[in-house]
Design an enzyme around this catalytic site. Sequence first.
Site, PDB file in Angstrom:
ATOM      1  N   GLU A   1       0.844  -1.196   0.000  1.00  0.00           N
ATOM      2  CA  GLU A   1       0.000   0.000   0.000  1.00  0.00           C
ATOM      3  C   GLU A   1       0.881   1.250   0.000  1.00  0.00           C
ATOM      4  O   GLU A   1       1.861   1.339   0.742  1.00  0.00           O
ATOM      5  CB  GLU A   1      -0.918   0.029   1.220  1.00  0.00           C
ATOM      6  CG  GLU A   1      -1.798   1.279   1.263  1.00  0.00           C
ATOM      7  CD  GLU A   1      -2.775   1.285   2.424  1.00  0.00           C
ATOM      8  OE1 GLU A   1      -3.673   0.409   2.436  1.00  0.00           O
ATOM      9  OE2 GLU A   1      -2.631   2.147   3.319  1.00  0.00           O
TER      10      GLU A   1
ATOM     11  N   THR B   1      -3.915   4.904  -1.563  1.00  0.00           N
ATOM     12  CA  THR B   1      -4.910   5.469  -0.653  1.00  0.00           C
ATOM     13  C   THR B   1      -5.527   6.747  -1.203  1.00  0.00           C
ATOM     14  O   THR B   1      -5.014   7.381  -2.122  1.00  0.00           O
ATOM     15  CB  THR B   1      -4.310   5.752   0.729  1.00  0.00           C
ATOM     16  OG1 THR B   1      -3.353   6.806   0.625  1.00  0.00           O
ATOM     17  CG2 THR B   1      -3.650   4.507   1.296  1.00  0.00           C
ATOM     18  N   TRP B   2      -6.644   7.120  -0.591  1.00  0.00           N
ATOM     19  CA  TRP B   2      -7.428   8.306  -0.956  1.00  0.00           C
ATOM     20  C   TRP B   2      -7.409   9.208   0.265  1.00  0.00           C
ATOM     21  O   TRP B   2      -7.851   8.810   1.337  1.00  0.00           O
ATOM     22  CB  TRP B   2      -8.845   7.858  -1.282  1.00  0.00           C
ATOM     23  CG  TRP B   2      -9.715   8.813  -2.027  1.00  0.00           C
ATOM     24  CD1 TRP B   2     -10.563   9.739  -1.501  1.00  0.00           C
ATOM     25  CD2 TRP B   2      -9.882   8.888  -3.451  1.00  0.00           C
ATOM     26  NE1 TRP B   2     -11.229  10.400  -2.498  1.00  0.00           N
ATOM     27  CE2 TRP B   2     -10.823   9.888  -3.720  1.00  0.00           C
ATOM     28  CE3 TRP B   2      -9.295   8.214  -4.532  1.00  0.00           C
ATOM     29  CZ2 TRP B   2     -11.223  10.230  -5.014  1.00  0.00           C
ATOM     30  CZ3 TRP B   2      -9.682   8.550  -5.815  1.00  0.00           C
ATOM     31  CH2 TRP B   2     -10.631   9.548  -6.054  1.00  0.00           C
TER      32      TRP B   2
ATOM     33  N   GLY C   1     -14.083   7.096   4.894  1.00  0.00           N
ATOM     34  CA  GLY C   1     -13.067   8.139   4.881  1.00  0.00           C
ATOM     35  C   GLY C   1     -13.023   8.935   6.170  1.00  0.00           C
ATOM     36  O   GLY C   1     -13.966   8.944   6.959  1.00  0.00           O
TER      37      GLY C   1
ATOM     38  N   PRO D   1     -12.246   2.865  15.407  1.00  0.00           N
ATOM     39  CA  PRO D   1     -11.912   3.868  16.431  1.00  0.00           C
ATOM     40  C   PRO D   1     -13.127   4.612  16.987  1.00  0.00           C
ATOM     41  O   PRO D   1     -13.159   4.945  18.178  1.00  0.00           O
ATOM     42  CB  PRO D   1     -10.969   4.816  15.690  1.00  0.00           C
ATOM     43  CG  PRO D   1     -10.290   3.945  14.686  1.00  0.00           C
ATOM     44  CD  PRO D   1     -11.349   2.963  14.242  1.00  0.00           C
TER      45      PRO D   1
ATOM     46  N   ALA E   1     -15.926   3.337  17.534  1.00  0.00           N
ATOM     47  CA  ALA E   1     -16.696   2.417  18.389  1.00  0.00           C
ATOM     48  C   ALA E   1     -15.916   2.032  19.638  1.00  0.00           C
ATOM     49  O   ALA E   1     -16.380   1.219  20.436  1.00  0.00           O
ATOM     50  CB  ALA E   1     -17.072   1.169  17.601  1.00  0.00           C
TER      51      ALA E   1
ATOM     52  N   LYS F   1     -21.807  -5.160   4.621  1.00  0.00           N
ATOM     53  CA  LYS F   1     -20.946  -4.716   3.516  1.00  0.00           C
ATOM     54  C   LYS F   1     -20.622  -5.877   2.583  1.00  0.00           C
ATOM     55  O   LYS F   1     -20.621  -5.727   1.354  1.00  0.00           O
ATOM     56  CB  LYS F   1     -19.657  -4.080   4.064  1.00  0.00           C
ATOM     57  CG  LYS F   1     -19.860  -2.728   4.726  1.00  0.00           C
ATOM     58  CD  LYS F   1     -18.548  -1.978   4.960  1.00  0.00           C
ATOM     59  CE  LYS F   1     -17.696  -2.597   6.030  1.00  0.00           C
ATOM     60  NZ  LYS F   1     -16.483  -1.765   6.329  1.00  0.00           N
TER      61      LYS F   1
END
Length: 426
Positions: free
Chosen positions: A39, A71-72, A135, A181, A183, A228
């Site tokens: 990545e 990544t975005w 995001g 994070p 949760a 999902k």
Amino acid sequence: MTSSTAPPPSANDANSPDPKIIDLLNKRAQADGPFASLEFFPPRTEEGVKNLHGRMDRMLAATSPLFTDVTWGAGGSTAELSLQLALYAHQNGHVANMHLTCTNMEKDGDPKAAVRDALQSALDGGIRNIVALRGDPPAGESTWKAAEGGFTCALDLVRYIRQQFGDDFGVSVAGYPEGHPNAITELKEGEEGSMTESEKARCSVLDGKTFVCRDEDYKKEMDYLKEKVDAGADFIITQMFFDAEVYATFVKDCRDWGIDCPVVPGLMCINAYNGFKKMTKFCKTRVPAELERKMDSIKDDAKAIKAFGVEFGAKTCRALMEAGAPGLHFYTLNLEKVVYGILDKLGISSSLAEKADEKDEKSMQAVGSAWAREGDQVTSIFGGGTVKEIRRAGYAAVILDDWVMAGGQKPTAYLRQDSYEKSFSG
């Protein structure tokens, strides 16, 4: 694991579309063993982008990754550059897996238009794999807010991709072995004794405070992940973790929830002490006590940190392979030495680490990395300080470390976004 001398699995004509990653995963025989994937993130400068191109080319030849993520940035900050880098990856032999978020993706009043355009551009360019994410908040925002009439979560994005593009794309989603994070909650003093065994196994202790995703919240997380996958996600890439047992438990939980797709472990390479501390704090990541003690003991020795990153990374990878992980997905931080060292330690490659070239390390800062968050160290004309609060439009309340008032208190300065810079040392 793919041999470092094998031809890259995506060595296709640049005009041919990439294969779907899920098809590559399904075609791999068990005897092949785990794969490596990489990545990268968009650098802040043109020099950084040029240097990253070279690194992507070198790491493709050296590691033959099964796929490569781009990544975005937070708030859609790197939309154009992320697409360009993903296209570069595809055109130069990688199987590109482009991240896409639904934050700040409004265009001409349409909250979904920019997402649709990004997907169409990726499709037209030969990209066939998308990581669908909600995001992070954009610059100057501490919480994520959905645009009116737009996407509210990654599930919406998965559904949209399937509705608008059918099976044109392979889709992957994020999984959170310790809980998202948002949760994860901070326990009040004395509540530690109330944790269940499963909560103890995924809790983290940061600055003397205990954080945990409670069982009831973890169940909601797993229910959502199932949604999902049911909506069309092909496989899962996990959030970073430093405890291999957490991954093994997460995979078992996925199977118990009826989530049968591949779960690829995401591995954050330890390259620097400050970066390690900032990321674990931001994500509220569980750090085993032994790991924390070791990191603290060598925090001022940059070379020792990288060497330990290799040792710890290899140990973790072995545990993951024993647990049946389908592959090893490296969050490279746009660097190569630790990844090469880990692969050398695993016996997958030989002497790659000796050939690593990281003279350009300082150019590998992410677009948006200058956007400080609460707790970050920043510099300004008033000297160094710690961000106490981020307000709208990027204004930051900064406690000035170099100033002390008569009563011993440190003053707070309220600084515009263009008047301070995030510190990246270490």
